[in-house]
Design a protein around this motif. Structure first.
Motif, PDB file in Angstrom:
ATOM      1  N   ALA A  97      20.017   5.805  13.130  1.00  0.00           N
ATOM      2  CA  ALA A  97      21.375   5.878  13.230  1.00  0.00           C
ATOM      3  C   ALA A  97      21.999   4.470  13.782  1.00  0.00           C
ATOM      4  O   ALA A  97      22.936   3.789  13.209  1.00  0.00           O
ATOM      5  CB  ALA A  97      21.835   7.050  13.802  1.00  0.00           C
ATOM      6  N   GLY A  98      21.678   4.061  14.797  1.00  0.00           N
ATOM      7  CA  GLY A  98      22.012   2.869  15.501  1.00  0.00           C
ATOM      8  C   GLY A  98      21.748   1.780  14.880  1.00  0.00           C
ATOM      9  O   GLY A  98      22.450   0.632  14.584  1.00  0.00           O
ATOM     10  N   ARG A  99      20.477   1.408  14.185  1.00  0.00           N
ATOM     11  CA  ARG A  99      20.306   0.381  13.289  1.00  0.00           C
ATOM     12  C   ARG A  99      21.213   0.243  12.016  1.00  0.00           C
ATOM     13  O   ARG A  99      21.687  -0.459  11.672  1.00  0.00           O
ATOM     14  CB  ARG A  99      18.776   0.408  12.885  1.00  0.00           C
ATOM     15  N   THR A 100      21.478   1.657  11.410  1.00  0.00           N
ATOM     16  CA  THR A 100      22.373   1.641  10.340  1.00  0.00           C
ATOM     17  C   THR A 100      23.945   1.314  10.778  1.00  0.00           C
ATOM     18  O   THR A 100      24.519   0.653   9.870  1.00  0.00           O
ATOM     19  CB  THR A 100      22.380   3.281   9.585  1.00  0.00           C
ATOM     20  N   ALA A 101      24.316   1.504  11.772  1.00  0.00           N
ATOM     21  CA  ALA A 101      25.592   1.360  12.283  1.00  0.00           C
ATOM     22  C   ALA A 101      25.675  -0.023  12.376  1.00  0.00           C
ATOM     23  O   ALA A 101      26.556  -0.823  11.849  1.00  0.00           O
ATOM     24  CB  ALA A 101      25.897   1.902  13.468  1.00  0.00           C
ATOM     25  N   LEU A 102      24.717  -0.953  12.949  1.00  0.00           N
ATOM     26  CA  LEU A 102      24.506  -2.311  13.232  1.00  0.00           C
ATOM     27  C   LEU A 102      24.522  -2.927  11.809  1.00  0.00           C
ATOM     28  O   LEU A 102      25.284  -4.042  11.771  1.00  0.00           O
ATOM     29  CB  LEU A 102      23.358  -2.544  13.922  1.00  0.00           C
ATOM     30  N   TRP A 103      23.767  -2.566  10.727  1.00  0.00           N
ATOM     31  CA  TRP A 103      23.769  -3.209   9.435  1.00  0.00           C
ATOM     32  C   TRP A 103      25.109  -2.970   8.880  1.00  0.00           C
ATOM     33  O   TRP A 103      25.552  -4.092   8.049  1.00  0.00           O
ATOM     34  CB  TRP A 103      22.695  -2.545   8.441  1.00  0.00           C
ATOM     35  N   THR A 104      26.015  -1.786   9.168  1.00  0.00           N
ATOM     36  CA  THR A 104      27.212  -1.681   8.445  1.00  0.00           C
ATOM     37  C   THR A 104      28.115  -2.498   9.034  1.00  0.00           C
ATOM     38  O   THR A 104      29.014  -3.085   8.318  1.00  0.00           O
ATOM     39  CB  THR A 104      27.719  -0.231   8.629  1.00  0.00           C
ATOM     40  N   ILE A 105      28.031  -2.935  10.478  1.00  0.00           N
ATOM     41  CA  ILE A 105      29.040  -3.848  10.983  1.00  0.00           C
ATOM     42  C   ILE A 105      28.743  -5.298  10.415  1.00  0.00           C
ATOM     43  O   ILE A 105      29.784  -5.948  10.175  1.00  0.00           O
ATOM     44  CB  ILE A 105      28.932  -3.819  12.480  1.00  0.00           C
ATOM     45  N   LEU A 106      27.466  -5.693  10.309  1.00  0.00           N
ATOM     46  CA  LEU A 106      27.134  -6.999  10.070  1.00  0.00           C
ATOM     47  C   LEU A 106      27.859  -7.217   8.611  1.00  0.00           C
ATOM     48  O   LEU A 106      28.311  -8.343   8.288  1.00  0.00           O
ATOM     49  CB  LEU A 106      25.598  -7.058  10.017  1.00  0.00           C
ATOM     50  N   ALA A 107      27.562  -6.197   7.521  1.00  0.00           N
ATOM     51  CA  ALA A 107      28.026  -6.244   6.145  1.00  0.00           C
ATOM     52  C   ALA A 107      29.519  -6.404   6.498  1.00  0.00           C
ATOM     53  O   ALA A 107      30.175  -6.862   5.551  1.00  0.00           O
ATOM     54  CB  ALA A 107      27.523  -4.995   5.552  1.00  0.00           C
ATOM     55  N   ALA A 108      30.087  -5.799   7.073  1.00  0.00           N
ATOM     56  CA  ALA A 108      31.765  -5.756   7.299  1.00  0.00           C
ATOM     57  C   ALA A 108      31.931  -6.956   7.724  1.00  0.00           C
ATOM     58  O   ALA A 108      33.188  -7.613   7.213  1.00  0.00           O
ATOM     59  CB  ALA A 108      32.186  -4.640   8.179  1.00  0.00           C
ATOM     60  N   ALA A 109      31.463  -7.505   8.407  1.00  0.00           N
ATOM     61  CA  ALA A 109      31.667  -8.774   9.019  1.00  0.00           C
ATOM     62  C   ALA A 109      31.466 -10.072   7.985  1.00  0.00           C
ATOM     63  O   ALA A 109      32.423 -10.999   7.849  1.00  0.00           O
ATOM     64  CB  ALA A 109      30.770  -9.240  10.217  1.00  0.00           C
TER      65      ALA A 109
END
Length: 224
Positions: A97-109
């Motif tokens: 879950a933590g890595r998924t949230a991180l990838w989501t943040i990177l994609a949003a950025a």
């Protein structure tokens, strides 16, 4: 009591009138002209509409025709990044879950970086809207046009009210109607004596756009 009679007749409201009895003194004409450009002096800008120029409201007469495609391209790149990173996690067995949230943040950025500003123009105004809001200038009240160098060149526009926008010259070159509205307003500003810096920048832009337009006409007609 004689001093009151020597200053001229008075209007019904008690205000001294001019020599012609019109109710306006000699300084009123200048005050009206000043107010048309700079506002009424009480923090409220004048809303004269299309007839007198300087109007910020009005119908959109030109816009960036490639903005929708650029927006889809930015969304596709962001979506591709998050999918690729999840595929790597699936292959490595590290889906969390933590890595998924991180990838989501990177994609949003990434989407925020690639998000294309939307450029629109109308009668005597040009607007650039980004993720953080909209900036707008009155093209008939421009005081400066400059070119900002660097990796991504920009045309910087400033008007008499201190407002500022930056436009990609490629956007103007790809949208002749946008350029037409900007050029028309800039000519008004130059005629009024407001635009004293940037004529060379506008001239080079005009030459480039006319050259690109002529080349496109030749290509469509089959002439080279």
């Amino acid at each position: 009591m004689e001093s009151a009679s020597e200053s001229g007749p008075e209007s019904p409201g008690g205000r001294p009138t001019g020599p012609d009895g019109s109710g306006s003194g000699p300084g009123d004409a200048y005050g009206h002209a000043y107010g048309q450009v700079y506002g009424d002096g009480c923090g409220r800008e004048d809303r004269r509409g299309d007839a007198d120029g300087g109007g910020d409201a009005g119908a959109v007469l030109a816009e960036d025709r490639g903005w929708v495609n650029d927006l889809w391209a930015a969304a596709f790149c962001a979506l591709s990044l998050i999918v690729l990173l999840h595929l790597v996690d699936l292959a490595a067995g590290t889906v969390e879950a933590g890595r998924t949230a991180l990838w989501t943040i990177l994609a949003a950025a990434l989407f925020a970086v690639l998000y294309p500003p939307r450029v629109t123009a109308g009668h005597d105004w040009l607007s650039v809207r980004g993720l953080l809001g909209e900036r707008r200038v009155s093209t008939d009240l421009l005081t400066q046009v400059a070119r900002r160098g660097g990796v991504a060149q920009r045309i910087v526009l400033r008007d008499v009210r201190g407002r500022r926008v930056e436009v990609d010259p490629m956007t103007l070159a790809a949208n002749p109607l946008l350029w037409h509205e900007l050029d028309r307003g800039a000519r008004k500003a130059r005629d009024r004596g407001l635009l004293r810096s940037g004529s060379a920048v506008l001239r080079s832009l005009s030459d480039r756009i006319e050259s690109d337009t002529a080349r496109g006409v030749f290509e469509v007609s089959g002439l080279r």
